[in-house]
Design a protein around this motif. Structure first.
Motif, PDB file in Angstrom:
ATOM      1  N   TYR A   1       0.830  -1.201   0.000  1.00  0.00           N
ATOM      2  CA  TYR A   1       0.000   0.000   0.000  1.00  0.00           C
ATOM      3  C   TYR A   1       0.869   1.256   0.000  1.00  0.00           C
ATOM      4  O   TYR A   1       1.889   1.315   0.699  1.00  0.00           O
ATOM      5  CB  TYR A   1      -0.930   0.008   1.215  1.00  0.00           C
ATOM      6  N   ALA A   2       0.421   2.246  -0.778  1.00  0.00           N
ATOM      7  CA  ALA A   2       1.160   3.508  -0.825  1.00  0.00           C
ATOM      8  C   ALA A   2       0.764   4.440   0.313  1.00  0.00           C
ATOM      9  O   ALA A   2       1.473   5.407   0.584  1.00  0.00           O
ATOM     10  CB  ALA A   2       0.913   4.210  -2.165  1.00  0.00           C
ATOM     11  N   SER A   3      -0.334   4.148   1.005  1.00  0.00           N
ATOM     12  CA  SER A   3      -0.821   5.075   2.031  1.00  0.00           C
ATOM     13  C   SER A   3       0.196   5.339   3.152  1.00  0.00           C
ATOM     14  O   SER A   3       0.272   6.489   3.632  1.00  0.00           O
ATOM     15  CB  SER A   3      -2.150   4.583   2.622  1.00  0.00           C
TER      16      SER A   3
ATOM     17  N   HIS B   1      -4.720  19.393  -2.910  1.00  0.00           N
ATOM     18  CA  HIS B   1      -3.581  18.587  -3.332  1.00  0.00           C
ATOM     19  C   HIS B   1      -4.104  17.187  -3.640  1.00  0.00           C
ATOM     20  O   HIS B   1      -5.208  16.828  -3.221  1.00  0.00           O
ATOM     21  CB  HIS B   1      -2.518  18.523  -2.233  1.00  0.00           C
ATOM     22  N   ALA B   2      -3.339  16.399  -4.349  1.00  0.00           N
ATOM     23  CA  ALA B   2      -3.761  15.038  -4.670  1.00  0.00           C
ATOM     24  C   ALA B   2      -2.618  14.071  -4.435  1.00  0.00           C
ATOM     25  O   ALA B   2      -1.461  14.362  -4.754  1.00  0.00           O
ATOM     26  CB  ALA B   2      -4.241  14.946  -6.114  1.00  0.00           C
ATOM     27  N   TYR B   3      -2.952  12.924  -3.873  1.00  0.00           N
ATOM     28  CA  TYR B   3      -2.009  11.817  -3.693  1.00  0.00           C
ATOM     29  C   TYR B   3      -2.526  10.626  -4.494  1.00  0.00           C
ATOM     30  O   TYR B   3      -3.536  10.023  -4.128  1.00  0.00           O
ATOM     31  CB  TYR B   3      -1.871  11.448  -2.220  1.00  0.00           C
ATOM     32  N   ILE B   4      -1.844  10.316  -5.591  1.00  0.00           N
ATOM     33  CA  ILE B   4      -2.255   9.250  -6.499  1.00  0.00           C
ATOM     34  C   ILE B   4      -1.118   8.245  -6.624  1.00  0.00           C
ATOM     35  O   ILE B   4       0.029   8.639  -6.885  1.00  0.00           O
ATOM     36  CB  ILE B   4      -2.603   9.811  -7.898  1.00  0.00           C
ATOM     37  N   THR B   5      -1.418   6.963  -6.464  1.00  0.00           N
ATOM     38  CA  THR B   5      -0.353   5.960  -6.496  1.00  0.00           C
ATOM     39  C   THR B   5       0.264   5.823  -7.874  1.00  0.00           C
ATOM     40  O   THR B   5       1.481   5.921  -8.038  1.00  0.00           O
ATOM     41  CB  THR B   5      -0.885   4.587  -6.034  1.00  0.00           C
ATOM     42  N   HIS B   6      -0.569   5.577  -8.883  1.00  0.00           N
ATOM     43  CA  HIS B   6      -0.060   5.267 -10.220  1.00  0.00           C
ATOM     44  C   HIS B   6      -0.352   6.424 -11.183  1.00  0.00           C
ATOM     45  O   HIS B   6      -1.507   6.706 -11.504  1.00  0.00           O
ATOM     46  CB  HIS B   6      -0.715   3.987 -10.759  1.00  0.00           C
TER      47      HIS B   6
ATOM     48  N   PRO C   1       9.491   8.062  -4.388  1.00  0.00           N
ATOM     49  CA  PRO C   1      10.149   6.810  -4.771  1.00  0.00           C
ATOM     50  C   PRO C   1       9.501   5.588  -4.105  1.00  0.00           C
ATOM     51  O   PRO C   1       9.111   5.645  -2.935  1.00  0.00           O
ATOM     52  CB  PRO C   1      11.585   7.002  -4.277  1.00  0.00           C
ATOM     53  N   THR C   2       9.412   4.496  -4.838  1.00  0.00           N
ATOM     54  CA  THR C   2       8.905   3.241  -4.278  1.00  0.00           C
ATOM     55  C   THR C   2      10.020   2.214  -4.092  1.00  0.00           C
ATOM     56  O   THR C   2       9.786   1.137  -3.543  1.00  0.00           O
ATOM     57  CB  THR C   2       7.820   2.633  -5.184  1.00  0.00           C
ATOM     58  N   ALA C   3      11.234   2.530  -4.552  1.00  0.00           N
ATOM     59  CA  ALA C   3      12.347   1.583  -4.442  1.00  0.00           C
ATOM     60  C   ALA C   3      12.585   1.116  -3.002  1.00  0.00           C
ATOM     61  O   ALA C   3      12.810  -0.079  -2.776  1.00  0.00           O
ATOM     62  CB  ALA C   3      13.613   2.186  -5.034  1.00  0.00           C
ATOM     63  N   PRO C   4      12.527   1.997  -1.996  1.00  0.00           N
ATOM     64  CA  PRO C   4      12.782   1.524  -0.629  1.00  0.00           C
ATOM     65  C   PRO C   4      11.811   0.440  -0.172  1.00  0.00           C
ATOM     66  O   PRO C   4      12.230  -0.568   0.404  1.00  0.00           O
ATOM     67  CB  PRO C   4      12.634   2.798   0.217  1.00  0.00           C
ATOM     68  N   ILE C   5      10.517   0.625  -0.426  1.00  0.00           N
ATOM     69  CA  ILE C   5       9.538  -0.360   0.039  1.00  0.00           C
ATOM     70  C   ILE C   5       9.620  -1.648  -0.775  1.00  0.00           C
ATOM     71  O   ILE C   5       9.486  -2.757  -0.234  1.00  0.00           O
ATOM     72  CB  ILE C   5       8.103   0.226   0.034  1.00  0.00           C
ATOM     73  N   PHE C   6       9.898  -1.541  -2.076  1.00  0.00           N
ATOM     74  CA  PHE C   6      10.020  -2.756  -2.887  1.00  0.00           C
ATOM     75  C   PHE C   6      11.292  -3.524  -2.528  1.00  0.00           C
ATOM     76  O   PHE C   6      11.282  -4.755  -2.455  1.00  0.00           O
ATOM     77  CB  PHE C   6       9.996  -2.419  -4.374  1.00  0.00           C
ATOM     78  N   ALA C   7      12.379  -2.816  -2.302  1.00  0.00           N
ATOM     79  CA  ALA C   7      13.636  -3.483  -1.933  1.00  0.00           C
ATOM     80  C   ALA C   7      13.476  -4.246  -0.627  1.00  0.00           C
ATOM     81  O   ALA C   7      13.894  -5.410  -0.512  1.00  0.00           O
ATOM     82  CB  ALA C   7      14.756  -2.454  -1.815  1.00  0.00           C
ATOM     83  N   GLN C   8      12.845  -3.611   0.362  1.00  0.00           N
ATOM     84  CA  GLN C   8      12.652  -4.286   1.645  1.00  0.00           C
ATOM     85  C   GLN C   8      11.679  -5.460   1.514  1.00  0.00           C
ATOM     86  O   GLN C   8      11.875  -6.513   2.134  1.00  0.00           O
ATOM     87  CB  GLN C   8      12.137  -3.294   2.684  1.00  0.00           C
ATOM     88  N   SER C   9      10.643  -5.308   0.687  1.00  0.00           N
ATOM     89  CA  SER C   9       9.679  -6.388   0.480  1.00  0.00           C
ATOM     90  C   SER C   9      10.336  -7.593  -0.171  1.00  0.00           C
ATOM     91  O   SER C   9      10.064  -8.746   0.207  1.00  0.00           O
ATOM     92  CB  SER C   9       8.520  -5.897  -0.391  1.00  0.00           C
ATOM     93  N   ILE C  10      11.185  -7.347  -1.165  1.00  0.00           N
ATOM     94  CA  ILE C  10      11.896  -8.442  -1.838  1.00  0.00           C
ATOM     95  C   ILE C  10      12.777  -9.187  -0.842  1.00  0.00           C
ATOM     96  O   ILE C  10      12.794 -10.428  -0.812  1.00  0.00           O
ATOM     97  CB  ILE C  10      12.724  -7.899  -3.020  1.00  0.00           C
ATOM     98  N   LEU C  11      13.470  -8.446   0.001  1.00  0.00           N
ATOM     99  CA  LEU C  11      14.330  -9.085   0.997  1.00  0.00           C
ATOM    100  C   LEU C  11      13.510  -9.880   2.005  1.00  0.00           C
ATOM    101  O   LEU C  11      13.920 -10.971   2.440  1.00  0.00           O
ATOM    102  CB  LEU C  11      15.186  -8.033   1.710  1.00  0.00           C
TER     103      LEU C  11
END
Length: 336
Positions: free
Chosen positions: A155-157, A255-260, A301-311
């Motif tokens: 989740y991006a929230s 303001h808007a917060y949109i994931t994709h 950036p989403t790299a931090p959450i994806f990197a940790q999820s992969i690990l």
């Protein structure tokens, strides 16, 4: 700890900068170099896709990083063909990391004689040899049930909550989270709970697809800093109109917060010329130059959450722990 020594990453062409950023973050977390597997993905003259993996992947835990964004069909076929190449090369396990899951909007039959394309895509992925899916903010969470394999839907929230607390730290008492339609209330409520803000809804009615006939604000937004929350922004027509309606109802800022950030056609121009002070998207879809240069669009950036999820997947530890803001805060420290 599994017998496999290290997780291995391979990327398609959909979002190579994100794949490289994930590899860099994993290198930082692991304290040892984690690179992308050397491979070539090319097209023949008739646009057939060909994949060749140059490194030995026998017995390895493979993670394919590939969004199925525009061009959706090409990127989907790249994912399937990379999977087949790895499976035939005796990879021990194949996990598809799909930051943006295309075809997710076709998750049900809206009228007679229409497909459920998301289910078809799920069948193709499983048949190709994918054994696990890691994705971000599925358009409809029930798509997880289309697969007979594990699906981790991040989740991006929590990321949005960290950013919102930073951006509006002195004015959080004035913030109101807004869902742009009734169907997105659960997603908006999730962010509202994380930042302890009230919730409002923009009720929209469509006469036909792509056109919004009427919008009504449910809730008092007068003098509020409104944060519109949604999972994707395509042409931005609905988003920009919702922002106008909120301002007409007395909101001080929108303001808007949109994931994709799909950002098709006139989307960038609409956002640039809209009453919104900022549109915040993630890099789940590789942003175009126009998106990157837009003055009121920010990219998280989403790299931090994806990197940790992969690990976590590789080591057999919890992925759901990353749903919590407190868990993600150290990972994003110094970034947001």
């Amino acid at each position: 700890m599994p017998n496999i020594v290290e997780p291995k990453l391979i990327s398609g062409n959909a979002n190579l900068p994100l794949a490289q950023a994930i590899a860099r973050r994993m290198t930082m977390y692991r304290g040892m170099n984690v690179g992308l597997v050397d491979a070539r993905i090319e097209r023949f003259n008739d646009q057939e896709i060909f994949v060749e993996v140059y490194e030995n992947v026998r017995g390895e835990d493979m993670f394919i990083i590939q969004s199925t964004s525009r061009p959706a069909n090409d990127n989907l076929m790249e994912l399937l063909i990379i999977t087949d190449a790895l499976r035939r090369s005796s990879a021990a396990r194949i996990t598809a990391v799909i930051p943006y899951f295309g075809y997710a909007r076709q998750d049900r039959r809206t009228k007679a004689r229409t497909p459920i394309s998301a289910k078809l895509v799920a069948n193709m992925m499983v048949e190709a040899g994918i054994e696990r899916i890691l994705t971000l903010d599925l358009h409809a969470t029930q798509i997880q049930g289309f697969f007979d394999i594990p699906v981790d839907n991040l989740y991006a929230s929590p990321i949005f909550a960290i950013d919102a607390k930073t951006q509006f730290q002195d004015r959080l008492d004035q913030v109101m989270v807004v869902s742009p339609d009734v169907g997105g209330v659960a997603r908006a409520r999730e962010l509202a709970k994380r930042i302890n803000a009230p919730l409002s809804i923009v009720d929209k009615r469509r006469e036909k697809p792509g056109e919004v006939a009427e919008m009504t604000v449910i809730g008092d937004v007068k003098d509020k800093i409104c944060l519109i929350v949604d999972d994707m922004c395509d042409t931005a027509g609905t988003l920009c109109k919702a922002a106008e309606v909120l301002m007409d109802n007395g909101a001080s800022e929108v303001h808007a917060y949109i994931t994709h950030g799909v950002m098709s056609g006139p989307a960038v121009d609409r956002v640039t010329n809209s009453v919104m002070k900022s549109l915040v998207i993630t890099d789940s879809i590789q942003p175009t130059e126009a998106v990157q240069s837009a003055p009121n669009i920010r990219i998280l950036p989403t790299a931090p959450i994806f990197a940790q999820s992969i690990l976590n997947i590789w080591s057999g530890t919890s992925v759901s722990s990353l749903f919590e803001t407190d868990t993600l805060a150290p990972i994003y420290e110094g970034i947001l």
